[in-house]
Write a protein that holds these residues in place. Structure first.
Motif, PDB file in Angstrom:
ATOM      1  N   VAL A  74       0.862  -1.183   0.000  1.00 31.26           N
ATOM      2  CA  VAL A  74       0.000   0.000   0.000  1.00 31.26           C
ATOM      3  C   VAL A  74       0.897   1.231   0.000  1.00 31.26           C
ATOM      4  N   LYS A  75       0.789   2.011  -1.056  1.00 31.58           N
ATOM      5  CA  LYS A  75       1.475   3.307  -1.111  1.00 31.58           C
ATOM      6  C   LYS A  75       0.544   4.259  -1.844  1.00 31.58           C
ATOM      7  N   ILE A  76       0.136   5.287  -1.129  1.00 26.12           N
ATOM      8  CA  ILE A  76      -0.791   6.273  -1.668  1.00 26.12           C
ATOM      9  C   ILE A  76      -0.091   7.619  -1.622  1.00 26.12           C
ATOM     10  N   GLU A  77      -0.079   8.312  -2.747  1.00 20.69           N
ATOM     11  CA  GLU A  77       0.511   9.642  -2.799  1.00 20.69           C
ATOM     12  C   GLU A  77      -0.511  10.608  -3.356  1.00 20.69           C
ATOM     13  N   GLY A  78      -0.523  11.806  -2.812  1.00 18.93           N
ATOM     14  CA  GLY A  78      -1.458  12.810  -3.291  1.00 18.93           C
ATOM     15  C   GLY A  78      -1.117  14.168  -2.723  1.00 18.93           C
ATOM     16  N   LYS A  79      -2.050  15.086  -2.892  1.00 20.67           N
ATOM     17  CA  LYS A  79      -1.858  16.443  -2.388  1.00 20.67           C
ATOM     18  C   LYS A  79      -3.132  16.900  -1.703  1.00 20.67           C
ATOM     19  N   ILE A  80      -2.954  17.694  -0.665  1.00 19.24           N
ATOM     20  CA  ILE A  80      -4.068  18.360  -0.017  1.00 19.24           C
ATOM     21  C   ILE A  80      -3.964  19.834  -0.367  1.00 19.24           C
ATOM     22  N   ASN A  81      -5.075  20.397  -0.840  1.00 17.69           N
ATOM     23  CA  ASN A  81      -5.132  21.819  -1.155  1.00 17.69           C
ATOM     24  C   ASN A  81      -6.512  22.297  -0.747  1.00 17.69           C
ATOM     25  N   VAL A  82      -6.578  23.097   0.305  1.00 22.89           N
ATOM     26  CA  VAL A  82      -7.863  23.583   0.811  1.00 22.89           C
ATOM     27  C   VAL A  82      -7.863  25.104   0.838  1.00 22.89           C
ATOM     28  N   GLY A  83      -9.058  25.646   0.741  1.00 26.48           N
ATOM     29  CA  GLY A  83      -9.217  27.094   0.816  1.00 26.48           C
ATOM     30  C   GLY A  83      -9.780  27.502   2.159  1.00 26.48           C
ATOM     31  N   HIS A  84     -10.043  28.782   2.286  1.00 23.94           N
ATOM     32  CA  HIS A  84     -10.635  29.328   3.506  1.00 23.94           C
ATOM     33  C   HIS A  84     -12.148  29.322   3.344  1.00 23.94           C
ATOM     34  N   ALA A  85     -12.838  28.742   4.308  1.00 22.85           N
ATOM     35  CA  ALA A  85     -14.301  28.763   4.278  1.00 22.85           C
ATOM     36  C   ALA A  85     -14.788  30.193   4.487  1.00 22.85           C
ATOM     37  N   PRO A  86     -15.953  30.535   3.918  1.00 28.78           N
ATOM     38  CA  PRO A  86     -16.490  31.881   4.140  1.00 28.78           C
ATOM     39  C   PRO A  86     -16.609  32.170   5.636  1.00 28.78           C
ATOM     40  N   GLY A  87     -16.175  33.346   6.028  1.00 28.37           N
ATOM     41  CA  GLY A  87     -16.262  33.748   7.425  1.00 28.37           C
ATOM     42  C   GLY A  87     -15.102  33.304   8.289  1.00 28.37           C
ATOM     43  N   THR A  88     -14.125  32.595   7.713  1.00 22.50           N
ATOM     44  CA  THR A  88     -12.971  32.152   8.493  1.00 22.50           C
ATOM     45  C   THR A  88     -12.140  33.361   8.914  1.00 22.50           C
ATOM     46  N   LYS A  89     -11.820  33.415  10.172  1.00 26.87           N
ATOM     47  CA  LYS A  89     -10.998  34.511  10.682  1.00 26.87           C
ATOM     48  C   LYS A  89      -9.540  34.277  10.292  1.00 26.87           C
ATOM     49  N   PRO A  90      -8.827  35.326   9.919  1.00 28.43           N
ATOM     50  CA  PRO A  90      -7.409  35.170   9.600  1.00 28.43           C
ATOM     51  C   PRO A  90      -6.658  34.511  10.766  1.00 28.43           C
ATOM     52  N   GLY A  91      -5.869  33.503  10.423  1.00 25.94           N
ATOM     53  CA  GLY A  91      -5.099  32.779  11.437  1.00 25.94           C
ATOM     54  C   GLY A  91      -5.755  31.497  11.923  1.00 25.94           C
ATOM     55  N   ALA A  92      -7.036  31.325  11.632  1.00 29.72           N
ATOM     56  CA  ALA A  92      -7.747  30.117  12.097  1.00 29.72           C
ATOM     57  C   ALA A  92      -7.343  28.904  11.254  1.00 29.72           C
ATOM     58  N   PRO A  93      -7.078  27.769  11.890  1.00 28.19           N
ATOM     59  CA  PRO A  93      -6.718  26.565  11.135  1.00 28.19           C
ATOM     60  C   PRO A  93      -7.931  25.959  10.429  1.00 28.19           C
ATOM     61  N   ILE A  94      -7.641  25.088   9.479  1.00 27.15           N
ATOM     62  CA  ILE A  94      -8.669  24.368   8.731  1.00 27.15           C
ATOM     63  C   ILE A  94      -8.463  22.890   9.023  1.00 27.15           C
ATOM     64  N   PHE A  95      -9.526  22.201   9.413  1.00 27.28           N
ATOM     65  CA  PHE A  95      -9.429  20.768   9.671  1.00 27.28           C
ATOM     66  C   PHE A  95      -9.939  20.010   8.454  1.00 27.28           C
ATOM     67  N   VAL A  96      -9.125  19.061   7.988  1.00 23.07           N
ATOM     68  CA  VAL A  96      -9.417  18.329   6.764  1.00 23.07           C
ATOM     69  C   VAL A  96      -9.532  16.840   7.082  1.00 23.07           C
ATOM     70  N   PRO A  97     -10.766  16.290   7.092  1.00 24.78           N
ATOM     71  CA  PRO A  97     -10.931  14.855   7.322  1.00 24.78           C
ATOM     72  C   PRO A  97     -10.699  14.069   6.029  1.00 24.78           C
ATOM     73  N   GLN A  98     -10.104  12.906   6.167  1.00 18.98           N
ATOM     74  CA  GLN A  98      -9.868  12.008   5.036  1.00 18.98           C
ATOM     75  C   GLN A  98     -10.169  10.576   5.475  1.00 18.98           C
ATOM     76  N   ALA A  99     -10.772   9.813   4.588  1.00 22.53           N
ATOM     77  CA  ALA A  99     -11.057   8.401   4.857  1.00 22.53           C
ATOM     78  C   ALA A  99     -10.599   7.586   3.658  1.00 22.53           C
ATOM     79  N   ILE A 100      -9.837   6.553   3.917  1.00 19.42           N
ATOM     80  CA  ILE A 100      -9.300   5.702   2.859  1.00 19.42           C
ATOM     81  C   ILE A 100      -9.748   4.273   3.135  1.00 19.42           C
ATOM     82  N   THR A 101     -10.463   3.691   2.194  1.00 18.52           N
ATOM     83  CA  THR A 101     -10.903   2.298   2.305  1.00 18.52           C
ATOM     84  C   THR A 101      -9.894   1.416   1.589  1.00 18.52           C
ATOM     85  N   LEU A 102      -9.479   0.353   2.258  1.00 20.03           N
ATOM     86  CA  LEU A 102      -8.457  -0.555   1.737  1.00 20.03           C
ATOM     87  C   LEU A 102      -9.032  -1.967   1.654  1.00 20.03           C
ATOM     88  N   PRO A 103      -9.590  -2.333   0.503  1.00 22.89           N
ATOM     89  CA  PRO A 103     -10.174  -3.669   0.372  1.00 22.89           C
ATOM     90  C   PRO A 103      -9.119  -4.735   0.063  1.00 22.89           C
TER      91      PRO A 103
END
Length: 148
Positions: A74-103
């Protein structure tokens, strides 16, 4: 970017920005014999992306290793690229959930296994589990939730 959580689970999915996890928190797959093929498992991840990292490509690699630090297929490579949600205050972090199914993961031997999650050359975290023989514990195959 940081890895806030990494869990091995029976199943996981992301819907509308939420991470749904079923059957997480276990650390052992019991096998009747080797090699085994596990029908399905999931890797549930939660990344924290800093405000200043938004709108940039962040390289991610996920690799499954055995207890000798050898790749298990199992080797998965990719990129995460997220923007700022409307109303996000400058400096606030963004949480990015990911789920990978491995059959149909195959394990040729007993031992410890590690999902290693990296950003470039930096290891962000790991999720560890073991595959062990159920025959060494009398009656286990009759009551185990993960027999093979």
């Amino acid at each position: 970017m940081d890895l806030t959580a990494a869990l091995v689970a029976d199943a996981a999915t992301v819907e509308r920005g939420k991470l749904y996890i079923h059957g997480a928190g276990w650390d052992t797959l019991w096998a009747a014999s080797f090699p085994i093929t596990h029908p399905t498992m999931a890797l549930a991840l939660l990344f924290r992306v800093e405000y200043s990292e938004a709108l940039t490509d962040i390289p991610i690699a996920i690799e499954l290793l055995d207890d000798d630090d050898q790749p298990v297929g199992v080797k998965i490579e990719g990129k995460i690229n997220v923007g700022h949600a409307p109303g996000t205050k400058p400096g606030a972090p963004i949480f990015v959930p990911q789920a990978i199914t491995l059959p149909m993961l195959q394990f040729s031997k007993e031992g410890s296994y590690t999902f290693r999650i990296s950003m470039g050359a930096e290891v962000l975290g790991t999720a560890v589990f073991r595959v062990t023989s159920a025959t060494s514990v009398p009656g286990l195959l009759a009551r185990s939730t993960h027999p093979q």
